[in-house]
Structures are given as structure tokens and as C-alpha cells.
Scaffold this motif. Structure first.
Motif, mmCIF file in Angstrom:
data_model
loop_
_atom_site.group_PDB
_atom_site.id
_atom_site.type_symbol
_atom_site.label_atom_id
_atom_site.label_comp_id
_atom_site.label_asym_id
_atom_site.label_seq_id
_atom_site.Cartn_x
_atom_site.Cartn_y
_atom_site.Cartn_z
ATOM 1 N N VAL A 195 -0.245 1.656 -6.821
ATOM 2 C CA VAL A 195 0.446 0.509 -7.407
ATOM 3 C C VAL A 195 -0.195 -0.757 -6.841
ATOM 4 C CG1 VAL A 195 2.625 -0.753 -7.571
ATOM 5 C CG2 VAL A 195 2.611 1.746 -7.725
ATOM 6 N N ALA A 196 -0.609 -1.644 -7.738
ATOM 7 C CA ALA A 196 -1.164 -2.943 -7.342
ATOM 8 C C ALA A 196 -0.236 -4.033 -7.833
ATOM 9 C CB ALA A 196 -2.559 -3.133 -7.944
ATOM 10 N N VAL A 197 0.016 -5.029 -6.986
ATOM 11 C CA VAL A 197 0.827 -6.189 -7.370
ATOM 12 C C VAL A 197 -0.016 -7.439 -7.135
ATOM 13 C CG1 VAL A 197 2.920 -7.520 -6.959
ATOM 14 C CG2 VAL A 197 2.979 -5.029 -6.771
ATOM 15 N N SER A 198 -0.168 -8.238 -8.187
ATOM 16 C CA SER A 198 -1.035 -9.413 -8.118
ATOM 17 C C SER A 198 -0.345 -10.643 -8.666
ATOM 18 C CB SER A 198 -2.317 -9.179 -8.930
ATOM 19 O OG SER A 198 -3.090 -8.146 -8.394
ATOM 20 N N SER A 199 -0.782 -11.789 -8.177
ATOM 21 C CA SER A 199 -0.522 -13.063 -8.842
ATOM 22 C C SER A 199 -1.768 -13.376 -9.663
ATOM 23 C CB SER A 199 -0.268 -14.159 -7.805
ATOM 24 O OG SER A 199 -1.437 -14.362 -7.014
ATOM 25 N N LYS A 200 -1.843 -14.551 -10.237
ATOM 26 C CA LYS A 200 -3.018 -14.887 -11.038
ATOM 27 C C LYS A 200 -4.281 -14.988 -10.194
ATOM 28 C CE LYS A 200 -0.568 -17.334 -14.737
ATOM 29 N NZ LYS A 200 -0.377 -18.638 -15.438
ATOM 30 N N THR A 201 -4.113 -15.223 -8.889
ATOM 31 C CA THR A 201 -5.287 -15.473 -8.045
ATOM 32 C C THR A 201 -5.482 -14.479 -6.912
ATOM 33 O OG1 THR A 201 -3.975 -16.985 -6.662
ATOM 34 C CG2 THR A 201 -5.210 -17.952 -8.514
ATOM 35 N N HIS A 202 -4.432 -13.768 -6.484
ATOM 36 C CA HIS A 202 -4.528 -12.930 -5.293
ATOM 37 C C HIS A 202 -3.861 -11.571 -5.494
ATOM 38 C CE1 HIS A 202 -5.432 -16.831 -3.478
ATOM 39 N NE2 HIS A 202 -5.884 -16.200 -2.415
ATOM 40 N N LEU A 203 -4.365 -10.592 -4.742
ATOM 41 C CA LEU A 203 -3.726 -9.282 -4.657
ATOM 42 C C LEU A 203 -2.714 -9.317 -3.517
ATOM 43 C CD1 LEU A 203 -3.819 -6.225 -5.594
ATOM 44 C CD2 LEU A 203 -5.366 -5.878 -3.640
ATOM 45 N N HIS A 204 -1.470 -8.964 -3.813
ATOM 46 C CA HIS A 204 -0.398 -9.022 -2.814
ATOM 47 C C HIS A 204 -0.044 -7.650 -2.250
ATOM 48 C CE1 HIS A 204 1.083 -13.279 -3.585
ATOM 49 N NE2 HIS A 204 0.149 -13.094 -4.499
ATOM 50 N N LEU A 205 -0.313 -6.594 -2.992
ATOM 51 C CA LEU A 205 0.040 -5.242 -2.533
ATOM 52 C C LEU A 205 -0.875 -4.242 -3.213
ATOM 53 C CD1 LEU A 205 3.474 -3.588 -2.009
ATOM 54 C CD2 LEU A 205 1.949 -2.569 -3.696
ATOM 55 N N LEU A 206 -1.267 -3.211 -2.447
ATOM 56 C CA LEU A 206 -1.995 -2.074 -2.993
ATOM 57 C C LEU A 206 -1.564 -0.862 -2.191
ATOM 58 C CD1 LEU A 206 -4.254 -1.062 -4.950
ATOM 59 C CD2 LEU A 206 -5.846 -1.347 -3.033
ATOM 60 N N GLU A 207 -0.792 0.013 -2.805
ATOM 61 C CA GLU A 207 -0.244 1.169 -2.104
ATOM 62 C C GLU A 207 -0.318 2.410 -2.986
ATOM 63 O OE1 GLU A 207 0.433 1.422 0.883
ATOM 64 O OE2 GLU A 207 1.713 -0.151 1.707
ATOM 65 N N PHE A 208 -0.379 3.582 -2.353
ATOM 66 C CA PHE A 208 -0.284 4.823 -3.099
ATOM 67 C C PHE A 208 1.129 4.964 -3.648
ATOM 68 C CE2 PHE A 208 -3.886 5.587 -0.284
ATOM 69 C CZ PHE A 208 -4.827 6.014 -1.210
ATOM 70 N N ALA A 209 1.217 5.447 -4.887
ATOM 71 C CA ALA A 209 2.502 5.452 -5.590
ATOM 72 C C ALA A 209 3.540 6.341 -4.928
ATOM 73 C CB ALA A 209 2.297 5.892 -7.039
ATOM 74 N N ASP A 210 3.100 7.328 -4.121
ATOM 75 C CA ASP A 210 4.060 8.202 -3.464
ATOM 76 C C ASP A 210 4.348 7.791 -2.017
ATOM 77 O OD1 ASP A 210 1.538 8.835 -2.550
ATOM 78 O OD2 ASP A 210 1.731 11.003 -2.801
ATOM 79 N N ARG A 211 3.895 6.627 -1.604
ATOM 80 C CA ARG A 211 4.170 6.166 -0.235
ATOM 81 C C ARG A 211 5.661 5.892 -0.080
ATOM 82 N NH1 ARG A 211 2.676 3.576 4.535
ATOM 83 N NH2 ARG A 211 3.496 1.487 4.906
ATOM 84 N N PRO A 212 6.320 6.487 0.910
ATOM 85 C CA PRO A 212 7.769 6.297 1.059
ATOM 86 C C PRO A 212 8.181 4.838 1.231
ATOM 87 C CG PRO A 212 7.026 8.168 2.367
ATOM 88 C CD PRO A 212 5.793 7.487 1.856
ATOM 89 N N ALA A 213 7.337 4.012 1.852
ATOM 90 C CA ALA A 213 7.702 2.622 2.111
ATOM 91 C C ALA A 213 7.524 1.721 0.898
ATOM 92 C CB ALA A 213 6.861 2.076 3.272
ATOM 93 N N LEU A 214 6.967 2.231 -0.201
ATOM 94 C CA LEU A 214 6.665 1.369 -1.352
ATOM 95 C C LEU A 214 7.887 0.643 -1.907
ATOM 96 C CD1 LEU A 214 4.719 0.255 -3.464
ATOM 97 C CD2 LEU A 214 4.999 2.386 -4.754
ATOM 98 N N PRO A 215 9.021 1.311 -2.171
ATOM 99 C CA PRO A 215 10.170 0.568 -2.707
ATOM 100 C C PRO A 215 10.597 -0.594 -1.805
ATOM 101 C CG PRO A 215 10.510 2.921 -2.947
ATOM 102 C CD PRO A 215 9.295 2.760 -2.096
ATOM 103 N N ARG A 216 10.584 -0.372 -0.485
ATOM 104 C CA ARG A 216 10.982 -1.438 0.432
ATOM 105 C C ARG A 216 9.981 -2.597 0.374
ATOM 106 N NH1 ARG A 216 10.535 1.240 4.687
ATOM 107 N NH2 ARG A 216 8.611 0.384 5.558
ATOM 108 N N GLU A 217 8.700 -2.292 0.301
ATOM 109 C CA GLU A 217 7.682 -3.335 0.239
ATOM 110 C C GLU A 217 7.809 -4.141 -1.053
ATOM 111 O OE1 GLU A 217 4.137 -1.207 2.869
ATOM 112 O OE2 GLU A 217 4.190 -0.952 0.697
ATOM 113 N N LEU A 218 8.132 -3.470 -2.153
ATOM 114 C CA LEU A 218 8.285 -4.182 -3.419
ATOM 115 C C LEU A 218 9.502 -5.110 -3.389
ATOM 116 C CD1 LEU A 218 7.373 -1.289 -5.869
ATOM 117 C CD2 LEU A 218 6.076 -3.395 -5.531
ATOM 118 N N LYS A 219 10.555 -4.680 -2.719
ATOM 119 C CA LYS A 219 11.727 -5.550 -2.603
ATOM 120 C C LYS A 219 11.415 -6.799 -1.778
ATOM 121 C CE LYS A 219 15.145 -1.892 -3.237
ATOM 122 N NZ LYS A 219 16.192 -1.045 -2.604
ATOM 123 N N VAL A 220 10.592 -6.631 -0.738
ATOM 124 C CA VAL A 220 10.159 -7.795 0.043
ATOM 125 C C VAL A 220 9.380 -8.758 -0.852
ATOM 126 C CG1 VAL A 220 8.671 -8.563 1.922
ATOM 127 C CG2 VAL A 220 10.171 -6.592 2.250
#
Length: 347
Positions: A195-220
Motif C-alpha cells: 500500500v502506497a499513500v502519496s500527496s501530489k509531491t511526496h510519498l507518505h507511506l509504503l507498507e506491505f498490505a499484510d503488515r499488522p501495523a498498517l491500519p494504525r499507520e493509516l489512521k495516523v
């Protein structure tokens, strides 16, 4: 690895000669067709530029290649049950697999869970589920309605689909804005979906989709963006996907996508030190503490390493225990081992 591969030139010569000396010890994955073969395969030989050589069937599968139907590379040194289920998944990649389906194939579900975890770091059902979720995410990204995305992912109900996305993205898909400040998308890699999360200019997150911490990181990230998190693709996601493809293919270890990793000043200092570790080399937590002139902060460095939410591009996988052990890795130790193997080409 049980067998240290010779040079690619040597292996390509063996492929052209159909040399049986490497049978069961080396396989060739062909990027132009998406399949992998024995070196003795009778099929027409691919161009050298399209060949990637692997020391195991597992790494070929992890890289997203399908087994050749002429030389049947899965039959050599492969657990028959794993082979049969992988072939079944290849025939029906969008099927909603259950343990009853596994049992119907004649296998004990608990045995299959252990076999797949041992070889791939995830269960067979998790592998199948991630593929369905990936299709659903792409359908939403392309403008499809929730019901269309549900059908694309082959879930029995819209509520089931929403619940799955709630676990991964921290919200129901119907609440995600098309014009959000931050946009999430899936990237298929040889090590599994990311899963990659980006703004128009920067990458904010890149994690494996099955990483247990992913939901918490997305909420942050949602809090940081004041709730403006949606599904879609922005330029930094395209760029990091291209860089990941080149990196995993052994072509280029450089990651130049602009990053916005968040974190405290201390964490950002640690993450910048991680980026200075060359591909093909490893460090310990104490090495990083010394590099940032904080030799007493080894434990804090370890915590910062674990808090990194941009995998691979900020290479926390290059950090080993003081005794050389792999230690923890949010994406799974099997991925950490594979990344270190990939980087041998860059040493």
C-alpha cells in the motif's frame, strides 16, 4: 540460499545449452512472458535482457512469475500440497477461497497453513484474500461504485468488503474522498502487495498490505491530513512503483522519490542514517547510534527503526542484531531475508 548462483552470463549459457547440471538448483524467470522455467526447458529461449535467475522456486513465485506449462518447474523439490494449491489459485485467482475449499482439495487446513507460512510467510487464504482486495482497490481507484468493487473483489456482501477495507485503510470505502489530499493505492510487487499513500509531491507511506501495523499507520496519516485520505494514484506512487520494479529486478538500488516520513526529529535523523547504508551492506542498531553521534541511544534507534512507515525506500531491512541475526521486521522475516538476498547483486 542452499546454492550460491554463478554469474548470470554463466546461467544464460547453461540455459541456451539446456545444461542439466543446474536442474533443481537454478531457475530462469522471463519478464516478457511472466513465467519461470527450468534451465532445461524445451521452449524457445528468451532474450538475455528478459532473463532473471533464481535459486529457488519460492523466489520465482514471490516475484510474481507463473510456472511454465512445458517444463513444470514446480514438480522439482516442491511440497506437492503447496504445488497443487498454487496451481489451483493460478486457475482461479479471484475465487473466495475458504478452509472448506482447502479440505475439499484433500488437504488438512492446519497442515496447509504451516506449509505456506514456512515457505511464503503467509497462509494460503491470506495470499488469496490479498489478491481479491487488490482487485477491489483498483476498481475503486478507477471510479467504480462500491458494489462494483465488491464484485471485483468477489466478496459475498458489501458489508464484508467494507469491513476488509476498514481493516486496511481505517475507514469504509464510501467515506473516502476522490479529491483527498492523501491518496492510497496498491502496488503489486514480487514480495506481495504493498500500500502506497502519496500527496501530489511526496510519498507518505509504503507498507506491505499484510503488515499488522498498517491500519494504525493509516489512521495516523488520516489525522495528519485532517481526514483527507482517499483512494487514488498520484505521481509519487507511480514513481515509487517504477523504482521498486527496478530494485527487485536487480537493476537499480536508487530510490529518488521525494519522501515525507513524518516522525520526530530524532526518528527522522535515524531514518536518514538508514538511507546512507549502501545496498548490499548491513548495520546494527549500535552502528546507527554511532553514526548519528548518539552512542547511548541504541534502544531508541531500534524503536525508531520499527516506527518507519516507508519500507524498502528507507531501508530498515538492512539493520541486523548485534550477533548478525535478522531480528524483527514488520513485513515478515521471510521478506527481510529475501531483500538481503536481492541486495547481494548490489554489493
Amino acid at each position: 540460499m542452499l546454492f550460491d548462483l554463478p554469474s548470470d552470463d554463466t546461467l544464460y549459457a547453461a540455459l541456451l545449452a539446456r545444461d542439466p547440471a543446474y536442474d533443481g538448483q537454478a531457475w530462469v524467470a522471463v519478464t516478457s512472458t511472466g513465467i519461470f522455467c527450468r534451465l532445461t526447458c524445451p521452449a524457445p529461449k528468451p532474450k538475455r535482457v528478459n532473463c532473471r535467475f533464481h535459486a529457488s522456486v519460492a523466489t520465482c513465485l514471490e516475484a510474481g512469475f507463473r510456472p511454465c506449462k512445458r517444463c513444470h518447474p514446480l514438480t522439482e523439490g516442491q511440497d506437492p500440497a503447496v504445488r497443487d494449491l498454487l496451481e489451483a489459485l493460478e486457475r482461479a485467482p479471484d475465487r473466495r477461497w475458504t478452509e472448506d475449499d482447502v479440505a475439499a482439495q484433500g488437504y488438512d487446513p492446519s497442515t496447509i497453513r504451516r506449509a505456506f507460512r514456512r515457505q511464503f510467510g503467509m497462509t494460503f487464504l491470506a495470499m488469496a484474500r490479498l489478491r481479491r482486495l487488490g482487485r477491489g482497490a483498483k476498481a475503486l481507484r478507477d471510479g467504480g461504485a462500491v458494489i462494483e468493487a465488491q464484485l471485483a473483489a468477489d466478496f459475498d456482501s458489501a458489508s464484508g468488503f467494507r469491513a476488509a477495507f476498514a481493516r486496511h485503510l481505517g475507514t469504509a470505502p464510501g467515506h473516502l474522498k476522490a479529491d483527498a489530499l492523501l491518496q492510497a493505492d496498491w502496488i503489486d510487487t514480487g514480495l506481495g502487495p504493498m500500500v502506497a499513500v502519496s500527496s501530489k509531491t511526496h510519498l507518505h507511506l509504503l507498507e506491505f498490505a499484510d503488515r499488522p501495523a498498517l491500519p494504525r499507520e493509516l489512521k495516523v496519516l488520516q489525522r495528519e491530513a485532517k481526514g483527507s485520505l482517499g483512494l487514488g494514484r498520484l505521481p509519487p506512487t507511480d514513481r515509487i512503483e517504477a523504482e521498486l520494479t527496478a530494485y527487485l529486478a536487480g537493476q537499480d538500488a536508487a530510490f529518488d522519490t521525494p519522501l515525507h516520513p513524518g516522525g520526530t526529529p530524532f526518528q527522522r535523523q535515524v531514518w536518514e542514517a538508514l538511507r546512507q547504508v549502501p545496498a548490499g551492506q548491513t548495520r546494527s542498531y549500535s552502528d546507527i547510534a554511532q553514526a548519528i553521534a548518539r552512542p547511548e541511544a541504541t534502544r531508541a534507534v531500534a524503536r525508531a527503526n520499527g516506527a518507519n512507515r516507508i519500507a524498502i525506500a528507507i531501508p530498515c531491512h538492512r539493520i541486523l542484531g548485534a550477533d548478525g541475526s535478522l531480528t524483527g521486521y514488520g513485513g515478515g522475516l521471510w521478506r527481510k531475508r529475501r531483500l538481503i538476498e536481492v541486495e547481494r547483486a548490489y554489493a
